[in-house]
Scaffold this active site. Structure first.
Site, PDB file in Angstrom:
ATOM      1  N   LYS A 122       4.203 -12.485  -0.715  1.00 34.33           N
ATOM      2  CA  LYS A 122       5.557 -12.683  -1.246  1.00 34.33           C
ATOM      3  C   LYS A 122       5.986 -14.133  -1.146  1.00 34.33           C
ATOM      4  CE  LYS A 122       7.585  -8.117  -0.944  1.00 34.33           C
ATOM      5  NZ  LYS A 122       8.572  -7.236  -0.355  1.00 34.33           N
ATOM      6  N   LYS A 206      -1.797  -4.238  -8.155  1.00 33.31           N
ATOM      7  CA  LYS A 206      -1.002  -3.069  -7.785  1.00 33.31           C
ATOM      8  C   LYS A 206       0.147  -2.865  -8.773  1.00 33.31           C
ATOM      9  CE  LYS A 206       1.751  -3.474  -4.342  1.00 33.31           C
ATOM     10  NZ  LYS A 206       2.481  -3.662  -3.096  1.00 33.31           N
ATOM     11  N   LYS A 209       7.195  -3.290  -8.805  1.00 35.73           N
ATOM     12  CA  LYS A 209       8.525  -3.513  -9.387  1.00 35.73           C
ATOM     13  C   LYS A 209       8.666  -4.938  -9.889  1.00 35.73           C
ATOM     14  CE  LYS A 209      10.635  -0.779  -5.658  1.00 35.73           C
ATOM     15  NZ  LYS A 209      11.340  -0.850  -4.388  1.00 35.73           N
TER      16      LYS A 209
HETATM   17  P1  TYM Z   1       8.727  -0.352  -1.133  1.00 31.19           P
HETATM   18  O1  TYM Z   1      10.154  -0.176  -1.478  1.00 31.19           O
HETATM   19  O2  TYM Z   1       8.029  -1.594  -1.583  1.00 31.19           O
HETATM   20  O3  TYM Z   1       7.867   0.835  -1.704  1.00 31.19           O
HETATM   21  C1  TYM Z   1       8.229   2.174  -1.419  1.00 31.19           C
HETATM   22  C2  TYM Z   1       6.980   3.020  -1.213  1.00 31.19           C
HETATM   23  O4  TYM Z   1       6.167   3.007  -2.384  1.00 31.19           O
HETATM   24  C3  TYM Z   1       4.832   2.685  -2.024  1.00 31.19           C
HETATM   25  N1  TYM Z   1       4.214   1.964  -3.144  1.00 31.19           N
HETATM   26  C4  TYM Z   1       3.083   2.347  -3.750  1.00 31.19           C
HETATM   27  N2  TYM Z   1       2.261   3.381  -3.529  1.00 31.19           N
HETATM   28  C5  TYM Z   1       1.170   3.496  -4.330  1.00 31.19           C
HETATM   29  N3  TYM Z   1       0.888   2.617  -5.332  1.00 31.19           N
HETATM   30  C6  TYM Z   1       1.692   1.565  -5.588  1.00 31.19           C
HETATM   31  N4  TYM Z   1       1.418   0.729  -6.582  1.00 31.19           N
HETATM   32  C7  TYM Z   1       2.842   1.376  -4.769  1.00 31.19           C
HETATM   33  N5  TYM Z   1       3.850   0.462  -4.744  1.00 31.19           N
HETATM   34  C8  TYM Z   1       4.667   0.836  -3.737  1.00 31.19           C
HETATM   35  C9  TYM Z   1       4.963   1.828  -0.783  1.00 31.19           C
HETATM   36  O5  TYM Z   1       3.753   1.822  -0.043  1.00 31.19           O
HETATM   37  C10 TYM Z   1       6.095   2.506  -0.067  1.00 31.19           C
HETATM   38  O6  TYM Z   1       5.628   3.617   0.671  1.00 31.19           O
HETATM   39  N6  TYM Z   1       8.355  -1.688   3.618  1.00 31.19           N
HETATM   40  C11 TYM Z   1       8.618  -0.533   2.774  1.00 31.19           C
HETATM   41  C12 TYM Z   1       9.981   0.066   2.991  1.00 31.19           C
HETATM   42  C13 TYM Z   1      10.253   0.431   4.416  1.00 31.19           C
HETATM   43  C14 TYM Z   1       9.631   1.487   5.142  1.00 31.19           C
HETATM   44  C15 TYM Z   1      10.222   1.444   6.449  1.00 31.19           C
HETATM   45  C16 TYM Z   1       8.665   2.421   4.839  1.00 31.19           C
HETATM   46  C17 TYM Z   1      11.135  -0.165   5.238  1.00 31.19           C
HETATM   47  N7  TYM Z   1      11.124   0.437   6.471  1.00 31.19           N
HETATM   48  C18 TYM Z   1       9.846   2.355   7.437  1.00 31.19           C
HETATM   49  C19 TYM Z   1       8.286   3.330   5.842  1.00 31.19           C
HETATM   50  C20 TYM Z   1       8.868   3.294   7.124  1.00 31.19           C
HETATM   51  C21 TYM Z   1       8.523  -1.037   1.336  1.00 31.19           C
HETATM   52  O7  TYM Z   1       8.579  -2.175   1.078  1.00 31.19           O
HETATM   53  O8  TYM Z   1       8.497  -0.104   0.429  1.00 31.19           O
END
Ligand code: TYM
Length: 344
Positions: A122, A206, A209
């Site tokens: 990032k 990947k 968003k």
């Molecule tokens: P975030 O908002 O980026 O993404 C949410 C969830 O979607 C999954 N994900 C994917 N899975 C498969 N293929 C993809 N291309 C893909 N893109 C995103 C992510 O792995 C995630 O599960 N850090 C986390 C948010 C968070 C969190 C937490 C998660 C904050 N605190 C505590 C679990 C526990 C995140 O950035 O998710």
């Protein structure tokens, strides 16, 4: 120091996960995370939140942030989370996350955070211009999980490293404060063909968003026409589908579309190939498009319905925050005692 195995955690199983309100949710978020939330809620007490504190590690327009939180909550409800079964809330409504994160900032080591690949990706070449929050982001994530003593964390593959860090923090806290087994060492739940959904335009990147091309992803709010068109335009190769999963090696785009089909249909990839072996993408893509529309179409419709009258969403989030705090507050109070705080 002896080399004994750490005292195991003896508390109950709990599921926790969250999603950042930073843009439209896509098929990767759905298959990597959301679809598992609604399945798990019936097996283990489940806590699912909207990570608005994580969102501001990169600038978010204040006037829009609340609406972005509602959109994620709408996605949770539309994909089957039941607020009577699971606890659904906004991170910023439970101050214990931030309190615990501070303690964990003092437990985690700089060297651990320096290894985090998501920060490196990032921040790119200009890390000195990023917020300090982006750097300590995984520490807040550890606090999100451990405030509830969660043992299972359903996430996509990209979050595995953050879960390893969470385990390291839990282990070091338990050691440093002579509290064996106080925090569990939570496990990521990443199984299944949807753990890493790739871009429809580039099978080596990947689905994300932040990809500037909207054709690279299927959004949860896309209508049937948009979904079908994106599948039709997805990049592929000219070869027919192979008979075995091994035959997909080196064919990143083909592999991705087969994995998406498998995840959406709930069938193993091997069965998908048995059905389509020898057929080209001209035949496979329309079937995938129909499947994607049949699964995703109703989700978008339900999200639009919920967002048209956000009263229901707001009630779910208000009630969820009360329930979440009931669980997090005693744990954080115990942490303060263990640390020796004046206010402990
Ligand atoms: P975030 O908002 O980026 O993404 C949410 C969830 O979607 C999954 N994900 C994917 N899975 C498969 N293929 C993809 N291309 C893909 N893109 C995103 C992510 O792995 C995630 O599960 N850090 C986390 C948010 C968070 C969190 C937490 C998660 C904050 N605190 C505590 C679990 C526990 C995140 O950035 O998710």
């Amino acid at each position: 120091m002896t080399d004994q195995a750490p005292t195991p955690y003896a508390g109950p199983e709990r599921v926790l996960s969250g999603v950042q309100p930073t843009g439209d949710l896509h098929l990767g978020n759905y298959l990597g995370a959301l679809v598992k939330f609604s399945r798990l809620q019936h097996e283990i007490p489940t806590f699912i939140f909207v990570a608005d504190m994580h969102a501001i590690t990169a600038w978010q327009e204040p006037a829009k942030l609340k609406q972005q939180v509602r959109e994620i909550a709408a996605a949770y409800l539309a994909t089957g989370l039941d607020p009577k079964v699971a606890t659904i809330f906004a991170q910023s409504a439970v101050p214990e996350h931030a309190e615990l994160a501070w303690v964990f900032n003092c437990v985690a080591r700089l060297g651990w955070l320096d290894r985090m690949t998501q920060f490196k990706d990032k921040a790119g070449k200009h890390k000195e211009r990023e917020s300090v929050g982006l750097y300590t982001y995984p520490v807040l994530q550890a606090a999100d999980i451990l405030a509830y003593k969660a043992t299972k964390v359903p996430v996509g593959d990209d979050q595995k490293q953050h879960l390893e860090l969470t385990r390291d923090i839990a282990q070091k806290f338990n050691n440093d404060f002579s509290a064996p087994g106080f925090f569990p060492l939570p496990e990521p739940l990443t199984q299944g063909p949807g753990a890493r959904v790739m871009s429809l335009r580039d099978g080596t990147a990947k689905m994300s968003k932040s990809d500037p091309s909207d054709n690279s992803r299927i959004n949860l709010t896309d209508d049937a026409d948009a979904i079908a068109q994106k599948v039709r335009k997805a990049r592929t190769d000219a070869d027919p589908l192979p008979e075995t999963v091994a035959g997909l090696e080196g064919r990143a785009e083909a592999k991705n579309l087969v994995a998406i089909y498998a995840a959406l249909s709930g069938k193993p990839e091997a069965d998908v190939l048995t059905e389509y072996a020898g057929q080209g993408f001209g035949a496979f893509k329309p079937r995938l498009a129909d499947l994607a529309v049949s699964v995703m179409g109703p989700i978008g419709g339900e999200m639009r319905r919920l967002l048209a009258d956000p009263g229901e969403i707001d009630r779910v989030l208000t009630d969820g925050a009360v329930r979440a705090r009931e669980l997090a507050a005693p744990t954080v109070a115990e942490v303060k005692k263990l640390v020796g705080f004046w206010a402990g």
